[in-house]
Design a protein around this motif. Structure first.
Motif, PDB file in Angstrom:
ATOM      1  N   GLN A   9      -7.388  14.616   5.346  1.00  0.00           N
ATOM      2  CA  GLN A   9      -5.946  14.624   5.095  1.00  0.00           C
ATOM      3  C   GLN A   9      -5.367  13.228   4.853  1.00  0.00           C
ATOM      4  O   GLN A   9      -4.345  13.085   4.192  1.00  0.00           O
ATOM      5  N   PHE A  10      -6.000  12.202   5.413  1.00  0.00           N
ATOM      6  CA  PHE A  10      -5.412  10.859   5.330  1.00  0.00           C
ATOM      7  C   PHE A  10      -6.384   9.832   4.749  1.00  0.00           C
ATOM      8  O   PHE A  10      -7.596   9.944   4.917  1.00  0.00           O
ATOM      9  N   THR A  11      -5.813   8.826   4.092  1.00  0.00           N
ATOM     10  CA  THR A  11      -6.621   7.724   3.556  1.00  0.00           C
ATOM     11  C   THR A  11      -6.923   6.741   4.690  1.00  0.00           C
ATOM     12  O   THR A  11      -6.265   6.755   5.728  1.00  0.00           O
ATOM     13  N   GLN A  70       0.838  -1.198   0.000  1.00  0.00           N
ATOM     14  CA  GLN A  70       0.000   0.000   0.000  1.00  0.00           C
ATOM     15  C   GLN A  70       0.871   1.246   0.000  1.00  0.00           C
ATOM     16  O   GLN A  70       1.863   1.317   0.738  1.00  0.00           O
ATOM     17  N   VAL A  71       0.490   2.225  -0.806  1.00  0.00           N
ATOM     18  CA  VAL A  71       1.220   3.489  -0.838  1.00  0.00           C
ATOM     19  C   VAL A  71       0.610   4.428   0.198  1.00  0.00           C
ATOM     20  O   VAL A  71      -0.597   4.654   0.212  1.00  0.00           O
ATOM     21  N   LEU A  72       1.453   4.941   1.076  1.00  0.00           N
ATOM     22  CA  LEU A  72       0.996   5.771   2.189  1.00  0.00           C
ATOM     23  C   LEU A  72       1.781   7.084   2.177  1.00  0.00           C
ATOM     24  O   LEU A  72       2.986   7.088   1.911  1.00  0.00           O
ATOM     25  N   ASN A  73       1.092   8.181   2.475  1.00  0.00           N
ATOM     26  CA  ASN A  73       1.755   9.487   2.584  1.00  0.00           C
ATOM     27  C   ASN A  73       1.647   9.995   4.008  1.00  0.00           C
ATOM     28  O   ASN A  73       0.551  10.044   4.564  1.00  0.00           O
ATOM     29  N   PHE A  74       2.774  10.344   4.581  1.00  0.00           N
ATOM     30  CA  PHE A  74       2.776  10.919   5.927  1.00  0.00           C
ATOM     31  C   PHE A  74       3.550  12.222   5.915  1.00  0.00           C
ATOM     32  O   PHE A  74       4.498  12.390   5.152  1.00  0.00           O
ATOM     33  N   GLU A  89      -6.117   3.729   4.858  1.00  0.00           N
ATOM     34  CA  GLU A  89      -4.922   2.910   5.116  1.00  0.00           C
ATOM     35  C   GLU A  89      -3.930   3.663   6.013  1.00  0.00           C
ATOM     36  O   GLU A  89      -3.306   3.084   6.904  1.00  0.00           O
ATOM     37  N   GLU A  90      -3.782   4.964   5.754  1.00  0.00           N
ATOM     38  CA  GLU A  90      -2.859   5.766   6.578  1.00  0.00           C
ATOM     39  C   GLU A  90      -3.378   5.866   8.017  1.00  0.00           C
ATOM     40  O   GLU A  90      -2.611   5.740   8.979  1.00  0.00           O
TER      41      GLU A  90
END
Lengths: 366, 486
Positions: B441-443, A129-133, B445-446
């Motif tokens: 702001q977040f999916t 899974q591609v995740l952005n933080f 999954e995040e």
């Protein structure tokens, strides 16, 4: 291109079977670092390029496989730089590897470490899974600070795809001075100077037995007036700019003569001891080079690892076997207390529940 | 009153049994269970959200903290840690089925080490008290949130607090070396070290800004910074917020990192001026405060450079602080912006979005349009150097519908912050206030990884539950509503 790379990585992650883990790798310039691990290499170097760079935002976003040297050249064109002076340890070093290794250079005590400059990450986790933080802004407290967690995580939590870094303008002026002094005196001086508003950007004390002699070398960086005033206040001998620049590059890249003959086969090991800057001279056999105002001590020694660790711990810090034979590197990092190790294991399971990314670079089974 | 934490699981706690057990750990006077004693703890700085806890405990020692956590872990009681409760996002709002754990009695400065340039303090020590204790050594603690007179270090770590000087000196995360405390299960833990790093993952980075959800902090080792010899601030006035916003970018482009770079719009200066009499020009549409610090030579060089850039960027007039008293007066206006706005309106909501600096003008234009849309006024103060905007939305809670309109106004600003490439919160935290905007702001999954991080530290899910991380159900509902609107 990015999509193709990400798709390929996702497929490999999903296809990775138990017992055949993936080893995340950029240029391999820091393969020597940490516990030896095996796995099918995922090479990030095809995933390169600057995604966004706006000098007035003080932020750059790059793909993880971008050569570190290339990024530094892009920043230099705009008079900016990575203030933590990350070591390359070879021409192939990548930005992703820099973050994953979490190593900082001579300016660390003054400017901060890699983790202090990582603002955002794009990451592929162990489920593909591609995740952005984080993001591209200086201040951001939405959610836990995963970008900084990834600095120094040695590829155990996920595949870095992109990183956003805070960058700074290069100092206008720089000067390097040298004072001959013993280690004990140098440690006292470094701590004394640290408490004053002086524009010190790096300090090194190194012992006799190589061309520099037993001396403290100090780099001053900042406004012209401030550098000149500090130079007058500290005294010592001014080191010619070309020689100074080669000296600092040598310390940063470990090509300085101190590091010769250490860490290889049949050579004494190279240890990195992180201790409070005020820790007195450590009672250990071998050669020492002090950095970071006293907070980082390099040691070339064949003393028992246990003795070195105990000494570092007693001083309030920890010891890393930085370069040494593979067998000895099985315990490269300082052991963790049990509640912390449990937290590490659960974090690993959160980001990589199937154990796809080759475990054990930091600690056995992690 | 009542359940304001829809994102928390349900707990079944026997209040009488909890109070009895706490009474065996703490002496009378340090455990409260009567509503009139609980009332003072019902909210933090976000007064629009209130909850009464089942009990309040005020431990004095680490052994007491540990025993309380072990007890609550055994009885499955949620625990909400609290410092000075100056937080603006409801992070310290009590759990209606839980214990409010006040660290207010942990207010000792254990050691100031002028040689190592560190201070070892308990979490209930006020931010400003650290700098005061360090002052005799010409050192100070750099992060300076506007609430620094009252807010505590434990809360600063939990929120990763900023201030007006963080572009140059960093946030709390850059100025904390080590945190000691206890996990929810009552195990002692140390994050970071007295050295510049610690082995393993950087858990200290996670603790900073964790909103009291990962561990209970009982001791903090902070870094002290040498006091600059001199500081001067330039006041630059502009006839448009766009010009002021562009001037910020020009300062940075000139290679200058100001010690502070703040902006206020006209409504903000108008609120502030009668309150602090800083001498601001009230005709200007925007004012920038641009500070330089260092050696006298350095400051002179930098102020000259700043002046040149600001003039070139179209400043209508400039003033440089002539002395320290004047510098402090110029800053007093900025630091008192929140209370000053509080004087001219019955209630206000303070937003905390962060955006790339170049989008400032765009954001301010959008906010002006929202003022009309929602029929509410808004003053803007702005950590311009960091892109961190604090719109203060003024409303009157006694007027039916105004709180709802103010909340919708705030939500729109936060969602625009995300759309402009920023974040819903720069330094105030998510808490209960912005939990819905986390879905923007977040999916999913995040957000699930955040939940995983939380569980890595607190598998039982008892430490400050229902804050900061929205449930998947909340986000599904949010997306549905947004989808319908679009």
């Amino acid at each position: 291109m990015s999509q193709v790379f990400e798709q390929q990585c996702r497929e490999r992650i999903l296809a990775a079977a138990a017992g055949a883990p993936l080893l995340l790798r950029g240029g391999g310039s820091k393969d020597f670092y940490g516990r030896p691990v095996q796995g099918d290499i995922v090479d990030t170097r095809s995933h390169r390029g600057v995604v966004a760079y706006e000098p007035t935002e003080l932020v750059v976003t790059v793909k993880a496989g971008t050569p570190l040297a290339e990024l530094e050249a892009v920043l230099a064109e705009k008079g900016q730089y990575l203030a933590f002076e990350p070591p390359h340890f070879g021409p192939d070093a990548t930005v992703g590897g820099m973050v994953a290794a979490g190593l900082s250079g001579p300016r660390r005590a003054q400017a901060g470490a890699v983790r202090d400059f990582v603002l955002g990450v794009r990451l592929m986790d162990g489920q593909g899974q591609v995740l952005n933080f984080g993001g591209q802004v200086m201040k951001n407290v939405a959610g836990y600070d995963v970008p900084r967690l990834l600095a120094g995580s040695l590829g155990q939590l996920g595949l870095l795809l992109e990183v956003s870094l805070k960058v700074l303008p290069r100092p206008v002026a720089e000067a390097t001075i040298r004072l001959e002094t013993s280690q004990a005196k140098a440690l006292a001086l470094m701590n004394q100077w640290g408490g004053k508003p002086l524009p010190i950007s790096a300090t090194v004390w190194s012992d006799a037995g190589h061309p520099d002699g037993e001396a403290i070398t100090v780099r001053l960086s900042g406004a012209r007036a401030a550098v000149a005033a500090a130079q007058a206040a500290l005294g010592g001998t001014l080191v010619e700019a070309g020689i100074a620049s080669a000296f600092w590059a040598g310390v940063r890249e470990q090509t300085h003569p101190f590091f010769a003959g250490a860490g290889g086969a049949n050579e004494p090991a190279l240890w990195r001891l992180a201790v409070p800057s005020t820790a007195p001279q450590l009672d250990l056999p071998g050669r020492t080079l002090v950095e970071w105002g006293g907070a980082q001590r390099w040691l070339v020694s064949d003393a028992e690892p246990r003795r070195i660790r105990e000494t570092a711990e007693k001083a309030g810090g920890h010891a890393t076997l930085f370069r040494g034979p593979a067998a000895a590197r099985d315990q490269a990092f300082h052991p963790l207390a049990s509640p912390l190790l449990d937290i590490h294991r659960r974090l690993k399971a959160t980001f990589d529940p199937r154990g796809v990314f080759a475990a054990g670079r930091l600690y056995e089974g992690l | 009153m009542g359940d304001r934490l829809p994102d928390s699981p349900d707990f079944a706690v026997d209040q009488a049994a909890l109070l009895a057990a706490l009474g065996r750990i703490l002496p009378p006077g340090r455990v409260y269970g009567e509503p009139e004693d609980l009332r003072p703890y019902e909210c933090d700085g976000l007064t629009a959200y209130r909850n009464l806890p089942l009990a309040v405990a005020l431990p004095e020692t680490e052994a007491e903290v540990q025993a309380i956590l072990q007890l609550c872990h055994r009885l499955q009681v949620p625990v909400v840690p609290r410092g000075a409760a100056t937080g603006l996002s409801g992070g310290a709002m009590p759990h209606h089925q839980g214990l409010l754990l006040s660290l207010a009695k942990f207010k000792k400065i254990l050691k100031v080490d002028p040689v190592a340039r560190t201070a070892l303090v308990q979490p209930g020590v006020r931010n400003l008290a650290v700098s005061e204790a360090a002052a005799p050594y010409n050192l100070y603690y750099a992060p300076d949130p506007s609430s620094q007179i009252a807010c505590t270090i434990g809360g600063n770590v939990s929120e990763n607090s900023g201030g007006v000087h963080c572009l140059k000196y960093g946030l709390t995360v850059h100025n904390v070396l080590q945190v000691r405390g206890y996990t929810m299960a009552g195990e002692p833990v140390t994050f970071g070290s007295a050295a510049l790093d610690a082995p393993g993952f950087d858990l200290l980075a996670l603790l900073n800004g964790s909103e009291g959800m990962l561990a209970v902090i009982t001791e903090v080792l902070v870094k002290l910074t040498p006091k600059p010899q001199v500081a001067k601030v330039v006041l630059a006035y502009f006839d448009s917020v766009t010009k002021a916003g562009n001037a910020v970018a020009e300062v940075i482009a000139a290679g200058i990192i100001p010690a502070g770079l703040e902006m206020m719009d006209k409504p903000a200066t108008h609120a502030v001026e009668p309150y602090v009499k800083a001498g601001y020009d009230l005709d200007a549409e925007a004012v920038l405060l641009c500070e330089s610090d260092g050696t006298p030579e350095e400051v002179e060089e930098e102020i000259a450079a700043m002046r040149a850039v600001l003039e070139k960027s179209g400043a209508t007039s400039l003033r440089v602080s002539a002395n320290e008293a004047e510098r402090l007066r110029f800053w007093a206006g900025r630091k008192a912006a929140f209370p000053a706005v509080g004087r001219i309106t019955p209630d206000y909501l303070c937003m905390d979005g962060t955006i790339p600096r170049k989008r400032v003008a765009e954001m301010l234009t959008a906010i002006a349009a929202m003022e009309k849309k929602y029929g509410l006024r808004c003053a803007n103060v702005f950590h311009a150097g960091d892109g961190n905007l604090h719109p203060l939305i003024m409303y009157d809670a006694n007027q039916p519908g105004e709180l709802e309109r103010a909340t919708a106004f705030g939500a729109e600003i936060l969602e625009l912050s995300v759309a402009l490439g920023g974040s819903i919160t720069g330094e105030h935290g998510v808490g209960v206030e912005k939990i819905t905007q986390m879905c923007a702001q977040f999916t999913p999954e995040e957000l699930a990884r955040f939940e995983g991080i939380k569980q890595s530290f607190d598998p039982a899910g008892l430490l400050n539950p229902g804050k900061a991380i929205p449930t998947p159900a909340r986000c599904r509902e949010y997306r549905q509503t947004r989808g319908e609107q679009a």
